[in-house]
Scaffold this motif. Structure first.
Motif, PDB file in Angstrom:
ATOM      1  N   VAL A  92      55.914  21.602  38.168  1.00 35.23           N
ATOM      2  CA  VAL A  92      56.241  22.803  38.949  1.00 35.23           C
ATOM      3  C   VAL A  92      56.433  23.992  37.995  1.00 35.23           C
ATOM      4  O   VAL A  92      55.939  25.097  38.224  1.00 35.23           O
ATOM      5  CB  VAL A  92      57.534  22.553  39.768  1.00 35.23           C
ATOM      6  N   THR A  93      57.114  23.726  36.862  1.00 36.20           N
ATOM      7  CA  THR A  93      57.325  24.834  35.908  1.00 36.20           C
ATOM      8  C   THR A  93      55.989  25.393  35.456  1.00 36.20           C
ATOM      9  O   THR A  93      55.765  26.603  35.473  1.00 36.20           O
ATOM     10  CB  THR A  93      58.076  24.275  34.673  1.00 36.20           C
ATOM     11  N   VAL A  94      55.081  24.501  35.050  1.00 37.44           N
ATOM     12  CA  VAL A  94      53.784  24.965  34.539  1.00 37.44           C
ATOM     13  C   VAL A  94      53.010  25.672  35.656  1.00 37.44           C
ATOM     14  O   VAL A  94      52.380  26.716  35.427  1.00 37.44           O
ATOM     15  CB  VAL A  94      52.979  23.777  33.960  1.00 37.44           C
ATOM     16  N   ALA A  95      53.112  25.145  36.882  1.00 32.89           N
ATOM     17  CA  ALA A  95      52.378  25.769  37.996  1.00 32.89           C
ATOM     18  C   ALA A  95      52.802  27.231  38.117  1.00 32.89           C
ATOM     19  O   ALA A  95      51.975  28.135  38.245  1.00 32.89           O
ATOM     20  CB  ALA A  95      52.682  25.020  39.287  1.00 32.89           C
ATOM     21  N   GLY A  96      54.100  27.475  37.980  1.00 35.37           N
ATOM     22  CA  GLY A  96      54.585  28.858  38.066  1.00 35.37           C
ATOM     23  C   GLY A  96      53.985  29.704  36.966  1.00 35.37           C
ATOM     24  O   GLY A  96      53.495  30.814  37.185  1.00 35.37           O
ATOM     25  N   LEU A  97      53.995  29.139  35.735  1.00 41.52           N
ATOM     26  CA  LEU A  97      53.506  29.920  34.605  1.00 41.52           C
ATOM     27  C   LEU A  97      51.999  30.102  34.677  1.00 41.52           C
ATOM     28  O   LEU A  97      51.444  31.098  34.255  1.00 41.52           O
ATOM     29  CB  LEU A  97      53.879  29.205  33.301  1.00 41.52           C
ATOM     30  N   GLN A  98      51.292  29.111  35.257  1.00 43.48           N
ATOM     31  CA  GLN A  98      49.822  29.131  35.248  1.00 43.48           C
ATOM     32  C   GLN A  98      49.265  30.078  36.302  1.00 43.48           C
ATOM     33  O   GLN A  98      48.069  30.339  36.311  1.00 43.48           O
ATOM     34  CB  GLN A  98      49.287  27.711  35.564  1.00 43.48           C
ATOM     35  N   PHE A  99      50.124  30.575  37.186  1.00 41.40           N
ATOM     36  CA  PHE A  99      49.598  31.324  38.336  1.00 41.40           C
ATOM     37  C   PHE A  99      48.776  32.526  37.852  1.00 41.40           C
ATOM     38  O   PHE A  99      47.714  32.821  38.387  1.00 41.40           O
ATOM     39  CB  PHE A  99      50.754  31.790  39.231  1.00 41.40           C
ATOM     40  N   GLY A 100      49.257  33.144  36.749  1.00 41.46           N
ATOM     41  CA  GLY A 100      48.501  34.290  36.212  1.00 41.46           C
ATOM     42  C   GLY A 100      47.104  33.845  35.802  1.00 41.46           C
ATOM     43  O   GLY A 100      46.102  34.499  36.124  1.00 41.46           O
ATOM     44  N   HIS A 101      47.012  32.688  35.114  1.00 40.25           N
ATOM     45  CA  HIS A 101      45.695  32.189  34.673  1.00 40.25           C
ATOM     46  C   HIS A 101      44.818  31.880  35.887  1.00 40.25           C
ATOM     47  O   HIS A 101      43.626  32.168  35.903  1.00 40.25           O
ATOM     48  CB  HIS A 101      45.885  30.930  33.818  1.00 40.25           C
ATOM     49  N   LEU A 102      45.465  31.323  36.908  1.00 40.44           N
ATOM     50  CA  LEU A 102      44.718  30.975  38.135  1.00 40.44           C
ATOM     51  C   LEU A 102      44.071  32.246  38.682  1.00 40.44           C
ATOM     52  O   LEU A 102      42.905  32.283  39.061  1.00 40.44           O
ATOM     53  CB  LEU A 102      45.718  30.389  39.142  1.00 40.44           C
ATOM     54  N   PHE A 103      44.839  33.290  38.652  1.00 40.75           N
ATOM     55  CA  PHE A 103      44.375  34.577  39.177  1.00 40.75           C
ATOM     56  C   PHE A 103      43.193  35.084  38.368  1.00 40.75           C
ATOM     57  O   PHE A 103      42.178  35.545  38.898  1.00 40.75           O
ATOM     58  CB  PHE A 103      45.542  35.577  39.052  1.00 40.75           C
ATOM     59  N   ALA A 104      43.356  34.929  37.038  1.00 40.69           N
ATOM     60  CA  ALA A 104      42.280  35.415  36.157  1.00 40.69           C
ATOM     61  C   ALA A 104      40.998  34.648  36.468  1.00 40.69           C
ATOM     62  O   ALA A 104      39.922  35.229  36.617  1.00 40.69           O
ATOM     63  CB  ALA A 104      42.687  35.205  34.711  1.00 40.69           C
ATOM     64  N   GLY A 105      41.134  33.329  36.649  1.00 41.84           N
ATOM     65  CA  GLY A 105      39.960  32.514  36.964  1.00 41.84           C
ATOM     66  C   GLY A 105      39.316  32.968  38.265  1.00 41.84           C
ATOM     67  O   GLY A 105      38.090  32.981  38.409  1.00 41.84           O
ATOM     68  N   ALA A 106      40.159  33.420  39.190  1.00 35.65           N
ATOM     69  CA  ALA A 106      39.639  33.836  40.503  1.00 35.65           C
ATOM     70  C   ALA A 106      38.648  34.985  40.342  1.00 35.65           C
ATOM     71  O   ALA A 106      37.623  35.044  41.033  1.00 35.65           O
ATOM     72  CB  ALA A 106      40.810  34.268  41.389  1.00 35.65           C
ATOM     73  N   VAL A 107      38.936  35.869  39.362  1.00 33.62           N
ATOM     74  CA  VAL A 107      38.013  37.012  39.171  1.00 33.62           C
ATOM     75  C   VAL A 107      36.603  36.482  38.897  1.00 33.62           C
ATOM     76  O   VAL A 107      35.606  36.930  39.494  1.00 33.62           O
ATOM     77  CB  VAL A 107      38.498  37.879  37.976  1.00 33.62           C
ATOM     78  N   LEU A 108      36.539  35.467  38.024  1.00 37.19           N
ATOM     79  CA  LEU A 108      35.219  34.929  37.649  1.00 37.19           C
ATOM     80  C   LEU A 108      34.577  34.209  38.832  1.00 37.19           C
ATOM     81  O   LEU A 108      33.403  34.425  39.160  1.00 37.19           O
ATOM     82  CB  LEU A 108      35.392  33.969  36.470  1.00 37.19           C
ATOM     83  N   VAL A 109      35.377  33.400  39.515  1.00 34.37           N
ATOM     84  CA  VAL A 109      34.805  32.600  40.618  1.00 34.37           C
ATOM     85  C   VAL A 109      34.332  33.523  41.735  1.00 34.37           C
ATOM     86  O   VAL A 109      33.243  33.361  42.297  1.00 34.37           O
ATOM     87  CB  VAL A 109      35.884  31.604  41.138  1.00 34.37           C
ATOM     88  N   GLU A 110      35.122  34.568  42.024  1.00 31.46           N
ATOM     89  CA  GLU A 110      34.727  35.493  43.096  1.00 31.46           C
ATOM     90  C   GLU A 110      33.429  36.207  42.737  1.00 31.46           C
ATOM     91  O   GLU A 110      32.581  36.475  43.594  1.00 31.46           O
ATOM     92  CB  GLU A 110      35.854  36.510  43.335  1.00 31.46           C
ATOM     93  N   THR A 111      33.278  36.484  41.447  1.00 27.02           N
ATOM     94  CA  THR A 111      32.026  37.159  41.039  1.00 27.02           C
ATOM     95  C   THR A 111      30.849  36.222  41.248  1.00 27.02           C
ATOM     96  O   THR A 111      29.814  36.610  41.788  1.00 27.02           O
ATOM     97  CB  THR A 111      32.144  37.530  39.539  1.00 27.02           C
ATOM     98  N   VAL A 112      31.019  34.944  40.864  1.00 26.07           N
ATOM     99  CA  VAL A 112      29.898  33.979  40.974  1.00 26.07           C
ATOM    100  C   VAL A 112      29.540  33.766  42.440  1.00 26.07           C
ATOM    101  O   VAL A 112      28.379  33.851  42.845  1.00 26.07           O
ATOM    102  CB  VAL A 112      30.282  32.638  40.302  1.00 26.07           C
ATOM    103  N   PHE A 113      30.574  33.547  43.274  1.00 27.05           N
ATOM    104  CA  PHE A 113      30.288  33.187  44.680  1.00 27.05           C
ATOM    105  C   PHE A 113      30.389  34.409  45.590  1.00 27.05           C
ATOM    106  O   PHE A 113      30.481  34.263  46.821  1.00 27.05           O
ATOM    107  CB  PHE A 113      31.280  32.101  45.141  1.00 27.05           C
ATOM    108  N   SER A 114      30.386  35.606  45.012  1.00 29.62           N
ATOM    109  CA  SER A 114      30.582  36.858  45.775  1.00 29.62           C
ATOM    110  C   SER A 114      31.611  36.653  46.885  1.00 29.62           C
ATOM    111  O   SER A 114      31.334  36.896  48.069  1.00 29.62           O
ATOM    112  CB  SER A 114      29.230  37.368  46.328  1.00 29.62           C
ATOM    113  N   TRP A 115      32.734  36.180  46.493  1.00 26.13           N
ATOM    114  CA  TRP A 115      33.860  35.979  47.424  1.00 26.13           C
ATOM    115  C   TRP A 115      34.618  37.304  47.522  1.00 26.13           C
ATOM    116  O   TRP A 115      35.028  37.849  46.510  1.00 26.13           O
ATOM    117  CB  TRP A 115      34.791  34.871  46.873  1.00 26.13           C
TER     118      TRP A 115
END
Lengths: 326, 300, 266, 335
Positions: free
Chosen positions: A250-273
């Motif tokens: 749970v601790t890491v999940a909280g800290l990783q949320f920023g990274h998750l967000f960053a990854g979303a930028v790339l995924v949204e670009t690939v899948f035009s989400w």
């Protein structure tokens, strides 16, 4: 009462940090090479002289830096993050339209990665040298090493041409728009590929984390006590060891949320989400700085919210924190 | 110097090991060479580095000039095929590797330098310094790293240096958090207090006593940081934010992104290159991890 | 100071034979805050402790865990910051020493910790660890220091080649001997033994106590001996102070009276 | 051991070995002892003598690299070593239970004390959740924990070391086991609290007639609590007998040395003995793997003779009805 106090303290901390992000945004505009007015107007659209002059007055660029900061803050606090000439909309409404899409993606990926990752890690910890455990380690290493935009393109290729059973771009079926429940189903169908791509990287991290922590938990004294009490393995593992393993996750999940967000930028670009990530990509192409900085701020808000939620979940799991023994 | 009234203190030398053990660093090195993942990772990384450094001499094609018709599938003339402009993919991989690996390495160094400095100071001193530095770390943590880097690069220009610095500046909190935890743990151990009692000042304690004992997990996170930085550079280049006139793996994928259905090789090979590089580095990190805490390795 | 309870008023007596005079030592630790605005709550670890230690003797401090005995000892040798109080060591109030002056004064007072497995830096060899005080306080020339290390190993009953071994190659008892050698390196007047034998087996405990006694006889060392084991305290110490919740509740020369009779007598 | 009833626990020639880098290293060699109902058997020795391994072997909780290489363990007529995992679960916490040395870490920090005690009752007595908590409160009272009805909902970190050990005892005795194994129950506790725990154990034993195997290095505890005692050194039993016989008339040089090492507390005015040297046993326990067939105590024994250097370590020779010793020269040492 203690919980309420804690939440108030968390909110105060959050507001402080977000205020700092706004100051950072302000500094970035002024630190960037070139004329701040240009930055605010954005080179591409609407860079005519009178618009620039109007902006100079609006943001009081002639006044002292401190006054400018004050005017900038007063605008931002009232929700005025500037105007996007390219999209011809106030930046705030632009972002508010895009937030839901990104939230669907990020939350789906988070849930998928935490659940699957923990399962893989916990099961492989039971027989650390077993075949399954080796397999999980290999998948974890591979999942971690694969760049998310590359896996996205791979899946796009696979489901785009070779095996076209899943939609590969956008959030809704533009050709046959559906309503009501079918609409929701349609979104979910579109969501499968992007969220899986994004989740892969984090499944890898959580499975490693869960495996190491479960191995430690299984050697802990309280697990030995549980076994000495004659409890079946399902309770020893499922109740005693698992809950202790969840804390670091749970601790890491909280800290990783920023990274998750960053990854979303790339995924949204690939899948035009159509999420904030895609918006960032477009605003960079068009040098639309106000939108870019506003997305940075709103994503910080979301990450802050996620931190507060994970902290509450953390306090739920671990009574030691709940009773103030920080 | 035998004392008077008690027989000479029995020298229990018999139970002391005769040969001195080799130093912990050598032990760790030997363990690393025994761990299969460590050695495999090191070998692959070595091959990658060698190809990027010596490749251009053997494979003289310039990655930017047009070799063949666009989207020529891998064949005799272009071993790995050509991209959407007709440039040779293999040449791109060789030259691109140089940019990607250097950015990855240098950015990791920046990340570790900032992270370890902030982490060690806040972990060792605690109190007001710790609260302030933790607040700064927290601040950096709520900004999504890639997004923050994108803003920095967009505003400060898309050159290799700004990209490297941006990656370094946004990803140091992980190293800072880890170093701070290690320093907090080690600070309370008696041998640190013993050194202080023996007359050590703070500088000596931080650099000569605590840091050496905190190094193993820091080295692992440094290795991982290289992998993260490479993925980071790939992401930025993919989004068109890399240095436009230096070829890098991410850039190749970004440019051929829309033609993936026409020429799968334009995207798969550069992506595979990043994958192999980061995988090799993670294997090395795993190997180091095994070397420093064998307890985990015994359980696999 | 002959037997009998120290009279409340301090009779003027020969200054030289008192090595350490602690007056009203207080150590409070901040322990987080109640509310956001509330005053920071404090842990009163040591709450006004005064005692004197005669040169060449062993002053025992006994008490349960949490009584503040270790905090007192570590505060006296300035390892833990004292909130207030006087620490007169050999005539000087070292409570006011700062920076370099304090660092150099440390050669006069050293410490041996309880847990031999965490008191020695695992990454350095035994010889270097014993030499560290000499290097830090630059005592003697490098050659002299090397000879001193070998001589110290000899005195604590370890062979010279032990200098090249790493801490994990020694047993608990041998490590404690290393810690004693290290504490003796700068030839201090006072050594604080903070539960120095509590983590050892009974047979090894006896060896270490005899070693400490021998070194005290030969070198006129003064000890502050911290323990929770009344039997050890009564056997080993000349004077005893009993601490409870941060205060000295009882003080007397050892053989006159055992105070906490709770230990299971044999 | 003149006892009419069959022993609750009978350990015969128990040996435990550790899987070292090259082959198996003996940790415990041929230990035999019986414990009758309501009696307490103490296993005494320094760290590394194998006493904890004995306890873990009986409970079949040996860590990963340790295995039982020979011997039998009979609990109330049943063979523990042959028990299937299911049978074993039926025994543990029900017929035999154990309390450990570190109460700080032996309780799961994330569950209430009542829940962890109730678990045993739910598992072995099929009680409902509410009844189990009900019973848990009674057991907390039985181990003299004040305000039990409130404390049942407390978490381990909210209790002191002594309290947590009482909770462990309550948990262990919840199903009225035939045998309680206490592995150094008081080592981590303060002296004052130690005495309370020992009193509690002996009082509960009187009420429930539970047999206790007490693992300790504290000879004071043996004198006060144990009926019989076995002294272990380097994995071998070197002296056995009733605690009174062994403590007042120790025959093996190691046991005698152990007694002399402990600086006993003299109450009341005592002679000035601080200058006297404590009697010490020089050297150290031979490490694992360095234990040959000859007497393990030979390198440290002041009264070793030629016979000791030439002959292997003698088996336990019973000297009297309630005492046995494994030493060639015990007649000369303690006539």
């Amino acid at each position: 009462m203690n919980l309420l106090l804690h939440i108030v303290r968390q909110l105060a901390n959050a507001i402080g940090l977000l205020f700092a992000v706004l100051v950072l945004n302000f500094c970035l505009i002024h630190a960037a090479p070139g004329d701040p007015a240009m930055v605010i107007a954005g080179e591409m659209g609407g860079a005519s002289a009178d618009v620039i002059a109007a902006l100079r007055i609006k943001y009081g660029l002639d006044k002292s830096l401190f006054e400018q900061l004050f005017t900038y803050m007063s605008k931002v606090v009232t929700g005025d993050f500037g105007f996007s000439y390219y999209f011809n909309e106030p930046v705030v409404s632009l972002i508010l339209q895009r937030i839901p899409a990104t939230l669907y993606l990020v939350i789906a990926a988070l849930v998928m990665s935490v659940v699957i990752g923990t399962l893989l890690g916990v099961v492989s910890a039971r027989k650390p040298n077993g075949l399954f455990s080796q397999g999980v380690t290999v998948i974890a290493l591979a999942g971690y090493a694969a760049p998310v935009f590359w896996t996205g393109l791979m899946l796009l290729l696979l489901f785009g041409s070779v095996w076209p059973i899943l939609p590969v771009s956008g959030m809704i079926d533009v050709v046959r728009p559906k309503t009501g429940f079918a609409h929701v189903l349609d979104i979910i169908q579109h969501l499968i590929l992007p969220s899986t791509t994004l989740a892969l990287v984090f499944i890898a991290q959580y499975s490693r984390l869960a495996r190491v922590n479960m191995i430690d938990a299984l050697t802990a004294d309280y697990v030995r006590t549980a076994r000495a009490k004659g409890l079946p393995e399902t309770i020893v593992i499922g109740k005693h060891a698992l809950r202790n393993t969840l804390i670091p996750i749970v601790t890491v999940a909280g800290l990783q949320f920023g990274h998750l967000f960053a990854g979303a930028v790339l995924v949204e670009t690939v899948f035009s989400w159509p999420g904030m990530g895609r918006l960032v990509f477009d605003s960079i192409l068009r040098r639309d700085y106000p939108t870019l900085l506003a997305v940075l701020f709103f994503s910080a808000v979301l990450v802050m919210a996620a931190n507060i939620v994970t902290d509450l979940v953390y306090r739920l799991i671990d009574p030691r924190i709940r009773s103030g023994a920080r | 110097m035998t004392s008077i009234d008690t027989p000479a203190l029995p020298r229990d030398a018999s139970t002391l090991p005769s040969r001195p053990a080799i130093s912990p660093t050598l032990v760790a090195l030997r363990q690393f060479c025994r761990s299969p993942s460590g050695v495999a990772g090191a070998a692959v990384l070595l091959i990658l580095v060698l190809t990027t450094v010596f490749g251009p001499h053997f494979y003289g094609i310039d990655p930017l000039d047009l070799v063949d018709a666009p989207f020529t599938p891998p064949g005799e003339d272009a071993w790995l095929g050509t991209d959407y402009l007709g440039r040779d993919i293999l040449a791109g991989l060789i030259h691109g590797g140089r940019a990607t690996l250097t950015v990855g390495g240098v950015a990791a160094i920046i990340t570790i330098a900032i992270g370890v400095t902030i982490g060690s100071l806040s972990g060792f001193f605690g109190g007001v310094i710790d609260t302030a530095l933790v607040k700064i770390t927290e601040f950096f943590q709520i900004l999504p790293p890639l997004l923050f880097a994108m803003v920095l690069v967009t505003l400060f220009g898309q050159t290799l240096t700004t990209v490297t610095i941006a990656i370094g500046v946004v990803s140091w909190p992980t190293a800072a958090r880890l170093t701070r935890a290690e320093f907090l743990r080690l600070r309370n151990l008696d041998f640190v207090k013993a050194s202080r009692a023996a007359g050590a000042g703070n500088g000596h304690l931080i650099l000569r006593v605590v840091l050496p004992n905190a190094l193993p997990p820091i080295i692992v996170s440094a290795t991982m940081a290289i992998g993260v930085a490479i993925l980071f550079e790939g992401g930025l280049s993919f989004l068109g934010l890399g240095d436009p006139n230096t070829m890098s793996w991410g850039l190749m994928i970004g440019q051929n992104r829309n033609y993936v259905l026409d020429g799968w090789w334009t995207v798969i090979f550069p992506g595979a290159a990043i994958f192999v590089a980061v995988l090799a580095i993670s294997l090395i990190g795993d190997g180091i991890n095994d070397a420093i805490n064998p307890r985990l390795r015994k359980r696999g | 100071m002959s037997g009998g309870l120290p009279a409340l008023t301090r009779p003027a007596e020969d200054r030289t034979d008192v090595l350490l005079d602690v007056n009203d030592l207080v150590v409070h630790f901040p322990a987080g805050r109640r509310g956001i605005l509330g005053p920071p709550s404090k842990v009163h670890a040591v709450d006004g402790v005064s005692f004197r230690v005669r040169r060449g003797t062993t002053f025992g401090i006994v008490g349960e865990s949490g009584s503040g005995k270790s905090t007192t000892a570590q505060a006296v040798i300035r390892l833990i910051p004292a909130t207030s109080g006087q620490i007169v060591f050999d005539g000087e109030n070292i409570a006011d020493f700062r920076g370099e002056r304090l660092r150099l004064a440390r050669s006069k007072f050293q410490i041996v910790f309880q847990d031999p497995f965490s008191a020695l830096d695992p990454r350095r060899r035994a010889g270097e660890l014993i030499r560290e005080p000499l290097d830090l306080l630059n005592i003697g020339s490098p050659k002299e220091r090397e000879a001193r290390v070998r001589q110290l190993l000899e005195e604590v009953g370890l062979p010279p080649q032990a200098a090249d071994l790493f801490p994990h190659q020694f047993s608990g008892g041998q490590r404690q001997r290393l810690c004693i050698a290290r504490a003796m390196a700068p030839e201090p007047d006072l050594i604080v033994c903070d539960e120095a034998v509590s983590a050892l087996d009974v047979a090894i405990q006896a060896q270490i106590l005899n070693l400490l006694k021998k070194l005290q006889r030969e070198r006129g060392l003064t000890y502050i001996f911290i323990s929770h084991d009344l039997g050890v305290i009564q056997h080993f110490c000349d004077d005893i102070a009993v601490m409870y919740l941060g205060k000295i509740v009882e003080q007397a020369p050892a053989p006159v009276r055992a105070i906490l009779g709770a230990a299971p007598p044999l | 051991m003149p006892s009419v009833l069959p022993p609750v626990l009978s350990v015969q020639n128990l040996s435990v070995s550790m899987r070292g880098s090259n082959g198996f290293v003996p940790v415990l060699e041929n230990l035999s002892f019986d414990v009758a109902e309501g009696k307490t058997m103490a296993l005494v020795g320094e760290s590394g003598c194998g006493k904890s391994m004995t306890a873990l072997a009986i409970m079949r909780l040996l860590p990963e690299d340790f295995i039982v290489t020979s011997g039998s363990i009979m609990l109330d007529g049943g063979d523990v070593l042959a028990a299937t995992p299911a049978q074993l679960r039926g025994l543990r916490g029900n017929k035999m239970s154990m309390i450990f040395q570190e109460p700080m870490t032996a309780l799961n920090p994330l569950y209430t004390v009542g829940d962890q005690i109730g678990e045993v009752l739910r598992q072995h007595r099929k009680l409902g959740r509410r009844d189990a908590t009900e019973q848990a409160i009674n057991f907390l009272r039985a181990v003299q924990i004040p305000a039990a009805e409130k404390r049942v909902h407390a978490y381990p970190h909210q209790l002191s070391g002594g309290m947590r050990q009482r909770v462990m005892i309550a948990m262990a005795l919840a199903c009225r086991p035939k045998l309680l194994i206490a592995d150094e129950p008081t080592t981590a506790l303060d002296v004052t609290v130690q005495a309370q725990i020992f009193d509690l154990l002996s009082q509960l034993q009187d009420e429930t007639e539970t047999s206790i195997v007490l693992i300790t290095h504290d000879l004071g505890a043996v004198a006060e609590l144990a009926d019989d005692v076995a002294v272990l050194y380097a994995g071998r039993c070197i002296e056995k007998g009733t605690s009174h016989e062994v403590i007042s008339h120790a025959r093996h040089p190691y046991t005698r040395g152990l007694m002399a090492c402990v600086p006993h507390l003299q109450l009341g005015p005592a002679t000035r003995n601080t200058q006297l040297e404590l009697e010490e046993i020089p050297g150290m326990v031979p490490p694992l793997g360095a234990r040959g067939p000859d007497c393990a105590f030979l390198p440290r024994c002041a009264s070793a003779g030629d016979v000791c250097r030439t002959q292997p370590q003698p088996p336990l020779e019973s000297v009297e009805a309630h005492a046995a010793v494994s030493c060639w020269r015990h007649r000369e040492i303690a006539p």
